[in-house]
Write an enzyme that holds these catalytic residues in place. Sequence first.
Site, mmCIF file in Angstrom:
data_model
loop_
_atom_site.group_PDB
_atom_site.id
_atom_site.type_symbol
_atom_site.label_atom_id
_atom_site.label_comp_id
_atom_site.label_asym_id
_atom_site.label_seq_id
_atom_site.Cartn_x
_atom_site.Cartn_y
_atom_site.Cartn_z
ATOM 1 N N HIS A 175 -20.119 -32.462 -59.147
ATOM 2 C CA HIS A 175 -21.168 -32.022 -58.203
ATOM 3 C C HIS A 175 -21.745 -33.208 -57.436
ATOM 4 O O HIS A 175 -22.902 -33.173 -57.018
ATOM 5 C CB HIS A 175 -22.305 -31.294 -58.931
ATOM 6 N N SER A 207 -19.988 -51.833 -34.095
ATOM 7 C CA SER A 207 -20.700 -50.942 -33.194
ATOM 8 C C SER A 207 -21.051 -51.722 -31.936
ATOM 9 O O SER A 207 -21.432 -52.887 -32.009
ATOM 10 C CB SER A 207 -21.973 -50.439 -33.872
ATOM 11 N N LYS A 232 -23.313 -53.424 -37.770
ATOM 12 C CA LYS A 232 -22.491 -52.354 -38.326
ATOM 13 C C LYS A 232 -21.051 -52.774 -38.632
ATOM 14 O O LYS A 232 -20.441 -53.545 -37.933
ATOM 15 C CB LYS A 232 -22.429 -51.162 -37.346
ATOM 16 N N GLU A 250 -12.404 -42.300 -41.499
ATOM 17 C CA GLU A 250 -12.902 -41.179 -40.696
ATOM 18 C C GLU A 250 -11.758 -40.527 -39.922
ATOM 19 O O GLU A 250 -11.626 -39.299 -39.887
ATOM 20 C CB GLU A 250 -13.986 -41.670 -39.733
#
Length: 480
Positions: A167, A288, A294, A301
């Site tokens: 979970h 970024s 970043k 992704e």
Amino acid sequence: MKMWSGRFREPLDPAFEDWQRSLRFDWRLLPCEVAASQAHARALKKLGVLSASECTALCRTLDEILAQFSSEANSTDPLAALDHPAAHHATAEDVHHFVELELKQRLGDTALKLHTGRSRNEQIATDLRLYVRDAIAALIHDLRAWQRALLTQAEHADDAVMPAYTHLQRAEPVLVAHWLLAYFEMLTRDISRLRDCAARADRCPLGSGAVAGATLPLDRAAMAADLGFVSPTANSMDATSDRDFLLEYLQTLGQIALHASRFAEEITLYATAEFGFLELPERFATGSSAMPQKKNPDLTELTRARAGRILAAAHNAEFVLKGLPLAYNKDLQDLQEPLFMATREAHLLLRQLAPFTQALQLRTDRMRAACEKGFLNAMAAATYLVHKGIPFRTAHEIVGHAVRQGLEAGCELGDLPLATLQALSPAFDQDFFAAVTLQATLDCHDVAGGTARHRVAQALAAARSQVDEQSNAEVSHARA
Ligand code: ARG
């Protein structure tokens, strides 16, 4: 010249003509088309339809066509992405027609004999099986490379620990190697799925004609053997319209993509500051344009997103096939683009994942720290009581109370005073503290497939010998 203009009086509408052509994508089948045509030519020679010299000339010219167009495209790789120059051939309808036109140009009328006793319907069915067979071999190779990367990381992780989640809540500690080997197992099954699929596709449709079987007594077994198939297909209607093998292959790619995507999701999570379980390798991360600090996990992704494309290809094929009457229908041509797209995407995806996995830097200090807080040894504590003769349900309840006391006191189970524990159950003794250390918590899972250290060592050894066997088999296959 068309392949079928005889009965027509009107020329094709130019927009329709262009719209229905498949050469734009089916040029990828050129190596398969050439091999299948050569097998057919040899069968025609056996029947005396072609003389020995005609057969030789046809086979040689087919080789020349393949050599010319594969060098122009700079690759015969079935997974190649290149837009083939042949695809812009002005008049060819599809790869079959393209080869016929090229042969005609080079050999004159002998070329026209090649289509004796065959149909494009059996040709395309054969070409696709050959293509899927090659693609499967290439993808198994890719999967093995990713498996080796996972295994190397697992071996390198040594006795590092991390929380296992259920979970997405911390559940129990496991060895990092155990986590990585979970993916190794998934890929072992994927390889076996691909092999199963290859085994069922291993029948040769040549000699099936358009739908009812060839009109010449072609030696089908010889053609099958010529192309490396186990045997000919058993039913001409099935053989010319069956695309089960293609769908099964795409569904298997979907399964592989799904595994890749779950891995990608875990890595994406673990790379967050919140988890901090790993450093993304800079070679595989991006920055970024706005936020200078970043480092983004674009690789994982995009893996999640590309998995969507691959899964969609399998669905696309299902929708094309659903409700098609027997036997050949032109709809079947539309399976090719999803087939090529998914094959290419799966191949490119796996080629990213192997070196990326290899380069991951695991923050085993942070993983370990995450195991030390949050009562991850509660199950081990209950097991301790079970060994003292307490039924598990009761033990669960007692340890639940101990957890509650720990939560209130702001400490872990191993920090509670013995007196506090004994107030919950007289079964607690001094040896409790040794039973709930991190190591003891791992080692109490001492079953095959469990995370006890010696079990994981066995699993690592098994995985290593599996990988070594595969590499040996590949080496001896390459030598043969
Ligand atoms: N390009 C066609 C395909 O991929 C080849 C078979 C054409 N057969 C036919 N009867 N039109 O399906």
